[in-house]
Design a protein around this motif. Structure first.
Motif, PDB file in Angstrom:
ATOM      1  N   ALA A 199      62.300  89.258  42.765  1.00  0.00           N
ATOM      2  CA  ALA A 199      63.199  88.522  43.659  1.00  0.00           C
ATOM      3  C   ALA A 199      62.415  87.780  44.733  1.00  0.00           C
ATOM      4  O   ALA A 199      62.738  86.630  45.069  1.00  0.00           O
ATOM      5  N   ARG A 200      61.371  88.401  45.276  1.00  0.00           N
ATOM      6  CA  ARG A 200      60.544  87.746  46.286  1.00  0.00           C
ATOM      7  C   ARG A 200      59.835  86.523  45.698  1.00  0.00           C
ATOM      8  O   ARG A 200      59.812  85.441  46.310  1.00  0.00           O
ATOM      9  N   LYS A 201      59.267  86.692  44.518  1.00  0.00           N
ATOM     10  CA  LYS A 201      58.580  85.579  43.856  1.00  0.00           C
ATOM     11  C   LYS A 201      59.568  84.447  43.562  1.00  0.00           C
ATOM     12  O   LYS A 201      59.248  83.264  43.764  1.00  0.00           O
ATOM     13  N   LEU A 202      60.772  84.805  43.125  1.00  0.00           N
ATOM     14  CA  LEU A 202      61.783  83.799  42.809  1.00  0.00           C
ATOM     15  C   LEU A 202      62.189  83.030  44.059  1.00  0.00           C
ATOM     16  O   LEU A 202      62.341  81.795  44.026  1.00  0.00           O
ATOM     17  N   ARG A 203      62.352  83.721  45.180  1.00  0.00           N
ATOM     18  CA  ARG A 203      62.702  83.049  46.435  1.00  0.00           C
ATOM     19  C   ARG A 203      61.616  82.052  46.832  1.00  0.00           C
ATOM     20  O   ARG A 203      61.913  80.943  47.293  1.00  0.00           O
ATOM     21  N   GLU A 204      60.361  82.451  46.685  1.00  0.00           N
ATOM     22  CA  GLU A 204      59.249  81.554  47.041  1.00  0.00           C
ATOM     23  C   GLU A 204      59.244  80.307  46.160  1.00  0.00           C
ATOM     24  O   GLU A 204      59.036  79.188  46.652  1.00  0.00           O
ATOM     25  N   MET A 205      59.496  80.482  44.882  1.00  0.00           N
ATOM     26  CA  MET A 205      59.499  79.354  43.954  1.00  0.00           C
ATOM     27  C   MET A 205      60.674  78.421  44.236  1.00  0.00           C
ATOM     28  O   MET A 205      60.533  77.191  44.172  1.00  0.00           O
ATOM     29  N   LEU A 206      61.820  78.990  44.561  1.00  0.00           N
ATOM     30  CA  LEU A 206      62.998  78.164  44.870  1.00  0.00           C
ATOM     31  C   LEU A 206      62.802  77.401  46.178  1.00  0.00           C
ATOM     32  O   LEU A 206      63.215  76.240  46.301  1.00  0.00           O
ATOM     33  N   ALA A 207      62.165  78.049  47.148  1.00  0.00           N
ATOM     34  CA  ALA A 207      61.917  77.395  48.438  1.00  0.00           C
ATOM     35  C   ALA A 207      61.027  76.168  48.266  1.00  0.00           C
ATOM     36  O   ALA A 207      61.225  75.139  48.933  1.00  0.00           O
ATOM     37  N   LYS A 208      60.037  76.251  47.382  1.00  0.00           N
ATOM     38  CA  LYS A 208      59.148  75.114  47.135  1.00  0.00           C
ATOM     39  C   LYS A 208      59.904  73.924  46.556  1.00  0.00           C
ATOM     40  O   LYS A 208      59.479  72.772  46.703  1.00  0.00           O
ATOM     41  N   GLU A 209      61.027  74.217  45.871  1.00  0.00           N
ATOM     42  CA  GLU A 209      61.841  73.145  45.296  1.00  0.00           C
ATOM     43  C   GLU A 209      62.985  72.743  46.218  1.00  0.00           C
ATOM     44  O   GLU A 209      63.881  71.993  45.816  1.00  0.00           O
ATOM     45  N   ASN A 210      62.957  73.262  47.462  1.00  0.00           N
ATOM     46  CA  ASN A 210      63.988  72.966  48.463  1.00  0.00           C
ATOM     47  C   ASN A 210      65.391  73.345  47.984  1.00  0.00           C
ATOM     48  O   ASN A 210      66.372  72.655  48.297  1.00  0.00           O
ATOM     49  N   ILE A 211      65.466  74.426  47.226  1.00  0.00           N
ATOM     50  CA  ILE A 211      66.764  74.950  46.786  1.00  0.00           C
ATOM     51  C   ILE A 211      67.204  76.012  47.789  1.00  0.00           C
ATOM     52  O   ILE A 211      66.472  76.952  48.085  1.00  0.00           O
ATOM     53  N   GLU A 212      68.404  75.852  48.311  1.00  0.00           N
ATOM     54  CA  GLU A 212      68.904  76.744  49.359  1.00  0.00           C
ATOM     55  C   GLU A 212      69.292  78.105  48.790  1.00  0.00           C
ATOM     56  O   GLU A 212      69.970  78.195  47.767  1.00  0.00           O
TER      57      GLU A 212
END
Length: 270
Positions: free
Chosen positions: A17-30
């Motif tokens: 979940a932490r890794k997924l949040r980091e990857m989504l943040a890089k794509e500017n997904i809220e």
């Protein structure tokens, strides 16, 4: 796009979940817990059931995605090694989904207590708290039988591979919008008799159970349990609502069944 992430408390799920949040943040997904468009479950089927019940009031607005970190998952299409593919699919999302039927459960009380209404993704089980459950079973208002035994399980097609299967129920393809009624250790002898066979109910029909002793029995809705008293009857039918899964990578149902219960592909490779 707004995404909610629901995870269990295992170390692996927390890391994913932490890794997924980091990857989504890089794509500017809220990432949010309020009014999401997509809900990502990280864990097993139990975690996805929890996510479903948490956001059941938004079913017409959300789609679900399951990331699998456990031993067996019927609702989880993704693994931690293909998170990059998942994020890429989210970035290029076109709104596609596959949907499955749900179980509508309504409890009607004798004492004019406010009736209760629930949705289940897998199944609902009726059991007497202490002793044998005795209840009259109706199919579309027509009396069918008086059941005596440990309990009754009413499952959806997707839920047919769970507890329903373990008590002898059939496995139904999720495109069949049908309910299944399966007995749990029914009492059958020359005096008492039930059908002693799973029943598949058409989508335009419903099941009604009238408990004879209403002092106290247990009603489960998926993994949730409720103690009920003074119940007139419980009605089960296919819900108007549907659960929707984002259709980026969706495993064929019978491939899931084969992999979960037969392990043929794994055995052939070894």
């Amino acid at each position: 796009m707004k995404i909610a992430i629901v995870k269990n408390n295992t170390e692996e799920s927390t890391n994913v979940a932490r890794k997924l949040r980091e990857m989504l943040a890089k794509e500017n997904i809220e990432i949010t817990t309020s009014q999401p468009n997509i809900i990502i479950s990280v864990g097993g089927d139990g975690t996805l059931l929890s996510a479903f019940h948490r956001y059941a009031h938004l079913l017409d607005k959300v789609r679900f995605i399951g990331v699998h970190t456990g031993h067996l998952g019927f609702y989880t299409d993704w693994r931690q090694y293909n998170l990059e593919e998942l994020v890429d699919s989210l970035v290029n999302d076109n709104g596609e989904y596959i949907q499955y039927p749900l179980l509508d459960i309504e409890i009607i009380y004798k004492n004019k207590q406010k009736n209760k209404h629930f949705l289940a993704l897998n199944e609902s089980i009726v059991k007497f708290t202490d002793g044998t459950l005795v209840g009259d079973v109706y199919i579309k208002e027509e009396y069918f039988e008086r059941f005596r035994g440990d309990g009754l399980c009413i499952s959806t097609p997707t839920g047919s591979t769970g507890y329903n299967k373990s008590i002898g129920g059939a496995v139904l393809h999720p495109r069949l919008e049908a309910l299944q009624l399966t007995e749990i250790a029914s009492l059958n002898n020359r005096i008492f008799r039930t059908l002693s066979s799973p029943m598949v109910i058409a989508p335009d029909e419903w099941i009604k159970i009238e408990p004879i002793d209403t002092s106290c029995f247990t009603l489960t809705i998926d993994q949730l349990a409720s103690s009920e008293t003074d119940v007139d009857y419980i009605k089960f039918q296919i819900a108007k609502e549907r659960i929707r899964f984002a259709q980026y990578q969706h495993t064929h149902f019978w491939d899931r069944v084969e992999d979960a219960f037969l392990g043929a592909k794994f055995n052939n490779e070894n």
